[in-house]
Design an enzyme around this catalytic site. Structure first.
Site, PDB file in Angstrom:
ATOM      1  N   GLY A 184      -5.691   2.501  -6.314  1.00  0.00           N
ATOM      2  CA  GLY A 184      -6.412   3.065  -5.175  1.00  0.00           C
ATOM      3  C   GLY A 184      -7.184   2.002  -4.404  1.00  0.00           C
ATOM      4  O   GLY A 184      -7.637   1.007  -4.969  1.00  0.00           O
ATOM      5  N   HIS A 214      -0.643  -0.190   9.798  1.00  0.00           N
ATOM      6  CA  HIS A 214      -1.158   1.178   9.950  1.00  0.00           C
ATOM      7  C   HIS A 214      -2.664   1.202  10.194  1.00  0.00           C
ATOM      8  O   HIS A 214      -3.370   0.286   9.817  1.00  0.00           O
ATOM      9  CB  HIS A 214      -0.824   2.008   8.703  1.00  0.00           C
ATOM     10  CG  HIS A 214      -0.925   3.485   8.941  1.00  0.00           C
ATOM     11  ND1 HIS A 214      -1.481   4.349   8.031  1.00  0.00           N
ATOM     12  CD2 HIS A 214      -0.535   4.244   9.999  1.00  0.00           C
ATOM     13  CE1 HIS A 214      -1.414   5.590   8.522  1.00  0.00           C
ATOM     14  NE2 HIS A 214      -0.851   5.545   9.707  1.00  0.00           N
ATOM     15  N   GLY A 231       0.829  -1.206   0.000  1.00  0.00           N
ATOM     16  CA  GLY A 231       0.000   0.000   0.000  1.00  0.00           C
ATOM     17  C   GLY A 231       0.856   1.245   0.000  1.00  0.00           C
ATOM     18  O   GLY A 231       0.941   1.972   0.990  1.00  0.00           O
ATOM     19  N   HIS A 256      -8.417  -1.402   3.259  1.00  0.00           N
ATOM     20  CA  HIS A 256      -8.920  -1.455   4.625  1.00  0.00           C
ATOM     21  C   HIS A 256     -10.240  -2.202   4.749  1.00  0.00           C
ATOM     22  O   HIS A 256     -10.888  -2.139   5.785  1.00  0.00           O
ATOM     23  CB  HIS A 256      -9.036  -0.040   5.206  1.00  0.00           C
ATOM     24  CG  HIS A 256      -7.695   0.548   5.561  1.00  0.00           C
ATOM     25  ND1 HIS A 256      -6.513   0.028   5.086  1.00  0.00           N
ATOM     26  CD2 HIS A 256      -7.348   1.590   6.347  1.00  0.00           C
ATOM     27  CE1 HIS A 256      -5.501   0.736   5.570  1.00  0.00           C
ATOM     28  NE2 HIS A 256      -5.986   1.697   6.338  1.00  0.00           N
ATOM     29  N   SER A 259       5.002   6.943   3.013  1.00  0.00           N
ATOM     30  CA  SER A 259       5.700   5.994   3.907  1.00  0.00           C
ATOM     31  C   SER A 259       6.964   5.464   3.242  1.00  0.00           C
ATOM     32  O   SER A 259       7.973   5.195   3.908  1.00  0.00           O
ATOM     33  CB  SER A 259       4.775   4.834   4.273  1.00  0.00           C
ATOM     34  OG  SER A 259       4.240   4.236   3.108  1.00  0.00           O
ATOM     35  N   SER A 318      -1.260  -7.320  -3.747  1.00  0.00           N
ATOM     36  CA  SER A 318      -0.424  -7.916  -2.695  1.00  0.00           C
ATOM     37  C   SER A 318      -0.438  -9.446  -2.772  1.00  0.00           C
ATOM     38  O   SER A 318       0.600 -10.098  -2.642  1.00  0.00           O
ATOM     39  CB  SER A 318      -0.965  -7.406  -1.363  1.00  0.00           C
ATOM     40  OG  SER A 318      -0.667  -8.230  -0.312  1.00  0.00           O
TER      41      SER A 318
HETATM   42 MG    MG Z   1      -2.912   4.033   6.295  1.00  0.00          MG
END
Ligand code: MG
Length: 214
Positions: free
Chosen positions: A79, A173, A50, A148, A56, A128
Site C-alpha cells: 500500500g 496517473h 503501482g 504519491h 489498471s 519500484s
Molecule cells: Mg492513481
C-alpha cells in the site's frame, strides 16, 4: 500525433466486470491505457508501477494478451502512504492483521486469475527503485501510478522514464494542475517529462497524463 494514438470513446471489452475490482481508475482512463498498450505492442513490453489490486493491470493486460505482449506489474503490495491504517484510502479488507501490514498481492492475484491474465502479466513484488536497478529492457509503455509523495513519484520517474523506447508511451496517473483538486507529486513529474525534451505531450484523459517518447 499518429492516427493510432487518437483517443477513441469506445470502452474496451474486458474479461470481467471492472467495477468489481478495487481501484481508483476511471473507465475512460482505462480505455486510454488499453489503447496505449495496444499501440505499444510492436515497440516493447508494458510496465506499470503501482498495481494495487490490478484494475489498471486488467486494461493493460487485456490489450497485451490480444497482441501477444506482456505487462510487468510492479508493486510492493504494502500500500501507498494513503492506504495505511488510519489514512484516507485505507481498506480494511486489504489489511493482513497477522503481519500488521496492508497486503494487496492476494487480491491482485485473484483478479489476474479471474481476468485470465496469468500468462500475460508478470508481477514484480518489490519497490519500484529495487526493481529498476538492473533493468535494461526497452519498454513500449510505462505507466506510473505508485506512491504519491513527492519522494516516491520522483523516484518512479527517475527509475523508469528513461526506459521508454522511442515511439513508446509514458503515462502518469492523477494529474491535477489545480492543487485544490489533488496532490501535486504526479503533476510535478508530468511537468518534468514535458520539459525533458524526451517526450511529446499527448492530450490528457481525465487525470491520465500521456506522452510519446521522441
Ligand atoms: Mg492513481
Amino acid at each position: 500525433m499518429s492516427a493510432h494514438l487518437i483517443m477513441s470513446t469506445k470502452l474496451p471489452t474486458l474479461p470481467l466486470d471492472i467495477d468489481s475490482v478495487k481501484g481508483f481508475l476511471a473507465p475512460e482512463e482505462g480505455a486510454a491505457l488499453f489503447e496505449a498498450a495496444t499501440s505499444a505492442s510492436n515497440i516493447g513490453p508494458c510496465l506499470e508501477v503501482g498495481s494495487y489490486c490490478g484494475k489498471s493491470t486488467v486494461y493493460l493486460g487485456t490489450a497485451c494478451k490480444q497482441t501477444g505482449n506482456i505487462v510487468y506489474a510492479i508493486d510492493h503490495h504494502r500500500g501507498s502512504e494513503e492506504h495505511q491504517l488510519g489514512e484516507e484510502y485505507h481498506d480494511s479488507d486489504l489489511y493482513d492483521s497477522d503481519v500488521e501490514m496492508v497486503d494487496t498481492f492476494k487480491e491482485f492475484r485473484k483478479v489476474m486469475r479471474r481476468a485470465k491474465l496469468k500468462d500475460t502479466v508478470i508481477p514484480i513484488v518489490a519497490s519500484s527503485t529495487t526493481a529498476s536497478q538492473r533493468w535494461s529492457t526497452p519498454l513500449g509503455l510505462v505507466f506510473i501510478d505508485g506512491g504519491h509523495s513527492m519522494e516516491a513519484a520522483m523516484a518512479d520517474y527517475r527509475a523508469w522514464a528513461a526506459h521508454v523506447a522511442i515511439g513508446g508511451i509514458l503515462a502518469i496517473h492523477d494529474i491535477f494542475p489545480n492543487p485544490d483538486e489533488g496532490g501535486q507529486a504526479p503533476y510535478t513529474i508530468w511537468k518534468l517529462a514535458k520539459s525533458s525534451g524526451l517526450f511529446e505531450e499527448l492530450p490528457t484523459v481525465n487525470t491520465l497524463g500521456r506522452f510519446i517518447r521522441i
